[in-house]
Design an enzyme around this catalytic site. Structure first.
Site, PDB file in Angstrom:
ATOM      1  N   LYS A  83       0.812  -1.215   0.000  1.00 53.72           N
ATOM      2  CA  LYS A  83       0.000   0.000   0.000  1.00 53.72           C
ATOM      3  C   LYS A  83       0.846   1.267   0.000  1.00 53.72           C
ATOM      4  O   LYS A  83       0.458   2.273  -0.578  1.00 53.72           O
ATOM      5  CB  LYS A  83      -1.047  -0.011   1.116  1.00 53.72           C
ATOM      6  CG  LYS A  83      -0.497  -0.089   2.523  1.00 53.72           C
ATOM      7  CD  LYS A  83      -1.650  -0.188   3.522  1.00 53.72           C
ATOM      8  CE  LYS A  83      -1.139  -0.158   4.951  1.00 53.72           C
ATOM      9  NZ  LYS A  83      -0.079  -1.161   5.247  1.00 53.72           N
ATOM     10  N   ARG A  94      -5.921   2.757  11.386  1.00 50.61           N
ATOM     11  CA  ARG A  94      -5.614   1.347  11.608  1.00 50.61           C
ATOM     12  C   ARG A  94      -6.530   0.732  12.662  1.00 50.61           C
ATOM     13  O   ARG A  94      -6.403  -0.447  12.952  1.00 50.61           O
ATOM     14  CB  ARG A  94      -4.175   1.218  12.084  1.00 50.61           C
ATOM     15  CG  ARG A  94      -3.193   0.765  10.985  1.00 50.61           C
ATOM     16  CD  ARG A  94      -1.831   0.648  11.629  1.00 50.61           C
ATOM     17  NE  ARG A  94      -0.888  -0.129  10.880  1.00 50.61           N
ATOM     18  CZ  ARG A  94       0.061   0.372  10.104  1.00 50.61           C
ATOM     19  NH1 ARG A  94       0.133   1.663   9.903  1.00 50.61           N
ATOM     20  NH2 ARG A  94       0.928  -0.428   9.522  1.00 50.61           N
ATOM     21  N   ARG A 104      12.040  -7.438   2.060  1.00 51.28           N
ATOM     22  CA  ARG A 104      11.913  -5.980   2.045  1.00 51.28           C
ATOM     23  C   ARG A 104      13.167  -5.340   2.640  1.00 51.28           C
ATOM     24  O   ARG A 104      13.745  -5.846   3.601  1.00 51.28           O
ATOM     25  CB  ARG A 104      10.679  -5.592   2.854  1.00 51.28           C
ATOM     26  CG  ARG A 104      10.321  -4.145   2.729  1.00 51.28           C
ATOM     27  CD  ARG A 104       8.828  -3.989   2.740  1.00 51.28           C
ATOM     28  NE  ARG A 104       8.383  -3.515   4.035  1.00 51.28           N
ATOM     29  CZ  ARG A 104       7.192  -2.982   4.257  1.00 51.28           C
ATOM     30  NH1 ARG A 104       6.323  -2.868   3.282  1.00 51.28           N
ATOM     31  NH2 ARG A 104       6.866  -2.576   5.457  1.00 51.28           N
ATOM     32  N   ARG A 136      14.272  -3.820   8.188  1.00 50.02           N
ATOM     33  CA  ARG A 136      13.815  -3.086   9.366  1.00 50.02           C
ATOM     34  C   ARG A 136      13.497  -4.027  10.510  1.00 50.02           C
ATOM     35  O   ARG A 136      13.032  -5.135  10.283  1.00 50.02           O
ATOM     36  CB  ARG A 136      12.537  -2.298   9.004  1.00 50.02           C
ATOM     37  CG  ARG A 136      12.773  -0.840   8.818  1.00 50.02           C
ATOM     38  CD  ARG A 136      11.623  -0.097   8.196  1.00 50.02           C
ATOM     39  NE  ARG A 136      10.300  -0.594   8.494  1.00 50.02           N
ATOM     40  CZ  ARG A 136       9.218  -0.224   7.803  1.00 50.02           C
ATOM     41  NH1 ARG A 136       9.319   0.632   6.813  1.00 50.02           N
ATOM     42  NH2 ARG A 136       8.041  -0.701   8.108  1.00 50.02           N
ATOM     43  N   ARG A 186       2.572  -8.456  13.653  1.00 55.51           N
ATOM     44  CA  ARG A 186       1.895  -7.361  12.948  1.00 55.51           C
ATOM     45  C   ARG A 186       0.673  -7.870  12.187  1.00 55.51           C
ATOM     46  O   ARG A 186      -0.346  -7.184  12.098  1.00 55.51           O
ATOM     47  CB  ARG A 186       2.860  -6.669  11.985  1.00 55.51           C
ATOM     48  CG  ARG A 186       3.920  -5.856  12.716  1.00 55.51           C
ATOM     49  CD  ARG A 186       4.974  -5.333  11.771  1.00 55.51           C
ATOM     50  NE  ARG A 186       4.481  -4.262  10.919  1.00 55.51           N
ATOM     51  CZ  ARG A 186       5.142  -3.802   9.866  1.00 55.51           C
ATOM     52  NH1 ARG A 186       6.300  -4.321   9.523  1.00 55.51           N
ATOM     53  NH2 ARG A 186       4.649  -2.821   9.158  1.00 55.51           N
TER      54      ARG A 186
HETATM   55  P1  AMP Z   1       3.900   1.150   8.578  1.00 53.79           P
HETATM   56  O1  AMP Z   1       5.133   1.732   8.025  1.00 53.79           O
HETATM   57  O2  AMP Z   1       2.641   1.845   8.101  1.00 53.79           O
HETATM   58  O3  AMP Z   1       3.795  -0.344   8.380  1.00 53.79           O
HETATM   59  O4  AMP Z   1       3.923   1.402  10.164  1.00 53.79           O
HETATM   60  C1  AMP Z   1       4.949   0.877  10.965  1.00 53.79           C
HETATM   61  C2  AMP Z   1       4.493   0.818  12.408  1.00 53.79           C
HETATM   62  O5  AMP Z   1       4.155   2.133  12.869  1.00 53.79           O
HETATM   63  C3  AMP Z   1       3.262  -0.015  12.676  1.00 53.79           C
HETATM   64  O6  AMP Z   1       3.548  -1.393  12.799  1.00 53.79           O
HETATM   65  C4  AMP Z   1       2.767   0.603  13.978  1.00 53.79           C
HETATM   66  O7  AMP Z   1       3.548   0.181  15.080  1.00 53.79           O
HETATM   67  C5  AMP Z   1       3.052   2.072  13.760  1.00 53.79           C
HETATM   68  N1  AMP Z   1       1.902   2.756  13.140  1.00 53.79           N
HETATM   69  C6  AMP Z   1       1.843   3.301  11.901  1.00 53.79           C
HETATM   70  N2  AMP Z   1       0.641   3.835  11.666  1.00 53.79           N
HETATM   71  C7  AMP Z   1      -0.106   3.630  12.781  1.00 53.79           C
HETATM   72  C8  AMP Z   1      -1.452   3.932  13.153  1.00 53.79           C
HETATM   73  N3  AMP Z   1      -2.299   4.540  12.313  1.00 53.79           N
HETATM   74  N4  AMP Z   1      -1.844   3.557  14.396  1.00 53.79           N
HETATM   75  C9  AMP Z   1      -1.012   2.945  15.253  1.00 53.79           C
HETATM   76  N5  AMP Z   1       0.257   2.608  14.964  1.00 53.79           N
HETATM   77  C10 AMP Z   1       0.706   2.944  13.726  1.00 53.79           C
END
Ligand code: AMP
Length: 214
Positions: free
Chosen positions: A13, A88, A127, A160, A171
């Site tokens: 995404k 989320r 990744r 990462r 996750r």
């Molecule tokens: P992402 O890069 O979008 O996969 O986000 C990495 C991490 O950031 C996630 O696994 C969460 O720990 C945190 N995170 C990102 N967006 C949110 C959100 N909207 N609500 C809560 N945690 C978030």
């Protein structure tokens, strides 16, 4: 054009959100990127967020919602935005709707990039992310031009912490429990569109352009 990108971690995404932002001239707002920038800069928000992120858990809504509500009111969001990684949770979605309502607006599209869990685990282990500028790659499907070096800024790219297999499993559990209910939430608002995220990146984007208009 106000768009939400839905999908499991690693569904692609973020990649699609960047392409949408570029094509339609709207800002790409990634909460993950915002948190990572804060971690890099050693801010208080960054330190708090890191403890959750490293465990594959969601950062609490209190730290997340206000940040996004503030961001979408920025001057550059006048013609819309693409949200990547937010909302989320149902409370986040409700807070977003409430804030938009107050501005006399509403979301236009929620695009679900659909990928089964088995594909996700494989993808995430390949990744790589640049710790400096945040660009993401994949060792097979989107490799860097020079192995281990970011095309965009020349820094090192790494797996990462939150893309490691045990964290990815967590996750995914969190995704199914807390984020997947948003699919029905937006279905109920008649703005949900689903694309098959197992296709090659360009085909997924083609499907999205088919939805948003050329
Ligand atoms: P992402 O890069 O979008 O996969 O986000 C990495 C991490 O950031 C996630 O696994 C969460 O720990 C945190 N995170 C990102 N967006 C949110 C959100 N909207 N609500 C809560 N945690 C978030």
């Amino acid at each position: 054009m106000k768009i939400i990108m839905l999908g499991a971690p690693g569904a692609g995404k973020g990649t699609q959100a960047k392409k949408i932002a570029e094509k339609y001239g709207v800002p790409h707002i990634s909460t993950g990127d915002i948190f990572r920038a804060n971690i890099k800069n050693g801010t208080e928000l960054g330190n708090k967020a890191k403890t959750y992120m490293d465990q594959g858990l969601l950062v609490p809504d209190e730290l997340t919602v206000a940040l996004v509500i503030d961001r979408i009111q920025g001057e550059d969001c006048k013609n819309g935005f693409v949200l990547d990684g937010f909302p989320r949770t149902i409370p986040q979605a409700e807070a977003l709707d409430e804030a938009l309502k107050g501005l006399g607006e509403a979301m236009d599209y929620a695009i679900d990039v659909d990928v089964p869990d088995e594909n996700i685990i494989n993808r995430m282990s390949g990744r790589r992310a640049c710790l400096d500028c945040g660009a993401t790659y994949h060792i097979v499907t989107i490799p860097t031009k020079v192995e281990g070096i970011c095309d965009a800024c020349g820094s090192k790219v790494v797996l990462r912490e939150d893309d490691k297999p045990e964290t990815v499993q967590k996750r995914l559990e969190v995704y199914h429990a807390q984020t997947q209910p948003l699919i029905d939430y937006y279905k109920g608002q008649n703005i949900l569109k689903t694309v098959d995220g197992t296709q090659p990146m360009e085909a997924v984007f083609g499907a999205i352009v088919g939805i948003l208009g050329a």
